[in-house]
Motif scaffolding. Structure first.
Motif, PDB file in Angstrom:
ATOM      1  N   MET A   1      44.713  21.347  23.513  1.00 22.71           N
ATOM      2  CA  MET A   1      43.859  22.005  24.144  1.00 22.71           C
ATOM      3  C   MET A   1      43.509  23.464  23.771  1.00 22.71           C
ATOM      4  O   MET A   1      44.671  24.013  23.549  1.00 22.71           O
ATOM      5  CB  MET A   1      44.035  22.017  25.661  1.00 22.71           C
ATOM      6  N   HIS A   2      42.396  23.966  23.591  1.00 25.43           N
ATOM      7  CA  HIS A   2      42.347  25.299  22.715  1.00 25.43           C
ATOM      8  C   HIS A   2      41.991  26.394  23.758  1.00 25.43           C
ATOM      9  O   HIS A   2      41.899  27.473  23.753  1.00 25.43           O
ATOM     10  CB  HIS A   2      41.191  25.540  21.720  1.00 25.43           C
ATOM     11  N   PHE A   3      41.411  25.957  25.247  1.00 28.82           N
ATOM     12  CA  PHE A   3      40.962  26.896  25.973  1.00 28.82           C
ATOM     13  C   PHE A   3      41.513  26.663  27.452  1.00 28.82           C
ATOM     14  O   PHE A   3      41.746  25.524  27.836  1.00 28.82           O
ATOM     15  CB  PHE A   3      39.548  26.709  26.259  1.00 28.82           C
ATOM     16  N   VAL A   4      41.863  27.539  28.167  1.00 25.76           N
ATOM     17  CA  VAL A   4      42.297  27.607  29.587  1.00 25.76           C
ATOM     18  C   VAL A   4      41.215  28.248  30.458  1.00 25.76           C
ATOM     19  O   VAL A   4      40.911  29.382  30.314  1.00 25.76           O
ATOM     20  CB  VAL A   4      43.662  28.281  29.714  1.00 25.76           C
ATOM     21  N   TYR A   5      40.493  27.521  31.432  1.00 23.40           N
ATOM     22  CA  TYR A   5      39.665  27.949  32.303  1.00 23.40           C
ATOM     23  C   TYR A   5      40.294  28.447  33.511  1.00 23.40           C
ATOM     24  O   TYR A   5      41.250  27.719  34.117  1.00 23.40           O
ATOM     25  CB  TYR A   5      38.515  27.013  32.459  1.00 23.40           C
ATOM     26  N   VAL A   6      39.922  29.598  34.154  1.00 27.55           N
ATOM     27  CA  VAL A   6      40.207  29.738  35.569  1.00 27.55           C
ATOM     28  C   VAL A   6      38.920  30.284  36.139  1.00 27.55           C
ATOM     29  O   VAL A   6      38.179  30.732  35.499  1.00 27.55           O
ATOM     30  CB  VAL A   6      41.269  31.142  35.537  1.00 27.55           C
ATOM     31  N   MET A   7      39.110  30.129  37.632  1.00 29.42           N
ATOM     32  CA  MET A   7      37.999  30.315  38.350  1.00 29.42           C
ATOM     33  C   MET A   7      38.096  31.189  39.369  1.00 29.42           C
ATOM     34  O   MET A   7      37.105  31.315  40.577  1.00 29.42           O
ATOM     35  CB  MET A   7      37.392  28.909  39.085  1.00 29.42           C
ATOM     36  N   GLN A   9      38.983  35.669  40.271  1.00 28.16           N
ATOM     37  CA  GLN A   9      39.535  37.035  39.807  1.00 28.16           C
ATOM     38  C   GLN A   9      40.786  37.084  39.753  1.00 28.16           C
ATOM     39  O   GLN A   9      41.431  37.753  38.821  1.00 28.16           O
ATOM     40  CB  GLN A   9      38.829  38.181  40.661  1.00 28.16           C
ATOM     41  N   GLU A  10      41.555  36.590  40.776  1.00 25.51           N
ATOM     42  CA  GLU A  10      42.988  36.904  40.771  1.00 25.51           C
ATOM     43  C   GLU A  10      43.527  36.116  39.670  1.00 25.51           C
ATOM     44  O   GLU A  10      44.644  36.699  39.063  1.00 25.51           O
ATOM     45  CB  GLU A  10      43.507  36.209  42.401  1.00 25.51           C
ATOM     46  N   ASP A  11      43.328  34.775  39.525  1.00 27.58           N
ATOM     47  CA  ASP A  11      43.949  34.022  38.472  1.00 27.58           C
ATOM     48  C   ASP A  11      43.557  34.767  37.054  1.00 27.58           C
ATOM     49  O   ASP A  11      44.458  34.795  36.133  1.00 27.58           O
ATOM     50  CB  ASP A  11      43.255  32.870  38.478  1.00 27.58           C
ATOM     51  N   LYS A  12      42.492  35.269  36.995  1.00 24.92           N
ATOM     52  CA  LYS A  12      42.064  36.039  35.572  1.00 24.92           C
ATOM     53  C   LYS A  12      42.994  37.227  35.402  1.00 24.92           C
ATOM     54  O   LYS A  12      43.676  37.228  34.370  1.00 24.92           O
ATOM     55  CB  LYS A  12      40.750  36.652  35.790  1.00 24.92           C
ATOM     56  N   GLU A  13      43.180  38.035  36.415  1.00 23.38           N
ATOM     57  CA  GLU A  13      44.553  38.913  36.235  1.00 23.38           C
ATOM     58  C   GLU A  13      45.608  38.529  36.111  1.00 23.38           C
ATOM     59  O   GLU A  13      46.609  38.940  35.224  1.00 23.38           O
ATOM     60  CB  GLU A  13      44.277  39.920  37.538  1.00 23.38           C
ATOM     61  N   ALA A  51      53.119  30.554  38.108  1.00 18.07           N
ATOM     62  CA  ALA A  51      52.519  31.991  38.441  1.00 18.07           C
ATOM     63  C   ALA A  51      51.555  31.718  39.578  1.00 18.07           C
ATOM     64  O   ALA A  51      50.819  32.904  40.013  1.00 18.07           O
ATOM     65  CB  ALA A  51      52.024  32.393  37.027  1.00 18.07           C
ATOM     66  N   GLY A  52      51.175  30.574  39.999  1.00 11.07           N
ATOM     67  CA  GLY A  52      50.303  30.417  40.929  1.00 11.07           C
ATOM     68  C   GLY A  52      48.787  30.384  40.570  1.00 11.07           C
ATOM     69  O   GLY A  52      47.785  30.468  41.250  1.00 11.07           O
ATOM     70  N   VAL A  53      48.629  30.142  39.039  1.00  8.64           N
ATOM     71  CA  VAL A  53      47.317  30.230  38.528  1.00  8.64           C
ATOM     72  C   VAL A  53      46.536  28.748  38.737  1.00  8.64           C
ATOM     73  O   VAL A  53      47.334  27.788  38.599  1.00  8.64           O
ATOM     74  CB  VAL A  53      47.332  30.531  36.987  1.00  8.64           C
ATOM     75  N   SER A  54      45.409  28.500  39.166  1.00 12.11           N
ATOM     76  CA  SER A  54      44.788  27.263  39.160  1.00 12.11           C
ATOM     77  C   SER A  54      43.980  27.358  37.753  1.00 12.11           C
ATOM     78  O   SER A  54      43.057  28.236  37.575  1.00 12.11           O
ATOM     79  CB  SER A  54      43.725  27.230  40.358  1.00 12.11           C
ATOM     80  N   PHE A  55      44.124  26.409  37.019  1.00 12.11           N
ATOM     81  CA  PHE A  55      43.297  26.217  35.712  1.00 12.11           C
ATOM     82  C   PHE A  55      42.958  25.076  35.323  1.00 12.11           C
ATOM     83  O   PHE A  55      43.524  23.878  35.862  1.00 12.11           O
ATOM     84  CB  PHE A  55      44.471  27.037  34.627  1.00 12.11           C
ATOM     85  N   ILE A  56      42.246  24.997  34.289  1.00  5.87           N
ATOM     86  CA  ILE A  56      41.518  23.583  33.616  1.00  5.87           C
ATOM     87  C   ILE A  56      41.810  23.760  32.327  1.00  5.87           C
ATOM     88  O   ILE A  56      41.465  24.641  31.511  1.00  5.87           O
ATOM     89  CB  ILE A  56      40.212  23.397  34.079  1.00  5.87           C
ATOM     90  N   LEU A  57      42.318  23.171  31.549  1.00 12.20           N
ATOM     91  CA  LEU A  57      42.599  22.859  29.996  1.00 12.20           C
ATOM     92  C   LEU A  57      41.456  21.979  29.315  1.00 12.20           C
ATOM     93  O   LEU A  57      40.968  21.121  29.949  1.00 12.20           O
ATOM     94  CB  LEU A  57      43.610  22.293  29.579  1.00 12.20           C
ATOM     95  N   SER A  58      40.783  22.629  28.426  1.00 17.00           N
ATOM     96  CA  SER A  58      39.546  22.203  27.675  1.00 17.00           C
ATOM     97  C   SER A  58      39.497  22.346  26.261  1.00 17.00           C
ATOM     98  O   SER A  58      40.149  23.265  25.609  1.00 17.00           O
ATOM     99  CB  SER A  58      38.254  22.489  28.268  1.00 17.00           C
ATOM    100  N   ASP A  59      39.117  21.556  25.538  1.00 18.10           N
ATOM    101  CA  ASP A  59      38.713  21.552  24.001  1.00 18.10           C
ATOM    102  C   ASP A  59      37.509  22.243  23.661  1.00 18.10           C
ATOM    103  O   ASP A  59      37.068  22.490  22.625  1.00 18.10           O
ATOM    104  CB  ASP A  59      38.846  20.165  23.443  1.00 18.10           C
ATOM    105  N   MET A  60      36.609  22.508  24.724  1.00 12.45           N
ATOM    106  CA  MET A  60      35.270  22.736  24.418  1.00 12.45           C
ATOM    107  C   MET A  60      35.092  24.175  25.444  1.00 12.45           C
ATOM    108  O   MET A  60      35.558  24.461  26.550  1.00 12.45           O
ATOM    109  CB  MET A  60      34.236  21.805  24.892  1.00 12.45           C
ATOM    110  N   LEU A  61      34.304  25.066  24.796  1.00 16.80           N
ATOM    111  CA  LEU A  61      33.677  26.165  25.442  1.00 16.80           C
ATOM    112  C   LEU A  61      32.125  25.585  26.080  1.00 16.80           C
ATOM    113  O   LEU A  61      31.413  24.929  25.247  1.00 16.80           O
ATOM    114  CB  LEU A  61      33.231  27.362  24.591  1.00 16.80           C
ATOM    115  N   THR A  62      32.079  25.667  27.237  1.00 21.74           N
ATOM    116  CA  THR A  62      30.949  25.047  27.942  1.00 21.74           C
ATOM    117  C   THR A  62      29.617  26.153  28.364  1.00 21.74           C
ATOM    118  O   THR A  62      28.607  25.635  28.677  1.00 21.74           O
ATOM    119  CB  THR A  62      31.254  24.574  29.281  1.00 21.74           C
TER     120      THR A  62
END
Length: 63
Positions: A1-7, A9-13, A51-62
């Motif tokens: 997986m090349h990308f980690v998506y977060v949804m 602001q807190e997870d982004k930080e 770290a308490g981050v909700s994330f999604i792994l993906s191979d694609m930029l959507t």
């Protein structure tokens, strides 16, 4: 997986604090995409999850 998506602001930080590189963002829809520079291992996934981050792994930029 090349990308980690977060949804949130807190997870982004948290991802930025852990040293992940932000690739793309859509702050209107609360989506941030970080580069996974290496092949993510279960240890990496655990580090993000612990770290308490909700994330999604993906191979694609959507967007």
């Amino acid at each position: 997986m090349h990308f980690v998506y977060v949804m949130s602001q807190e997870d982004k930080e948290k991802m930025l604090q852990m040293g992940f590189h932000l690739v793309k963002s859509d702050s209107d829809n609360n989506i941030w995409v970080f580069e996974n520079q290496t092949v993510m291992t279960f240890d990496d996934e655990d580090r993000i999850a612990n770290a308490g981050v909700s994330f999604i792994l993906s191979d694609m930029l959507t967007f």
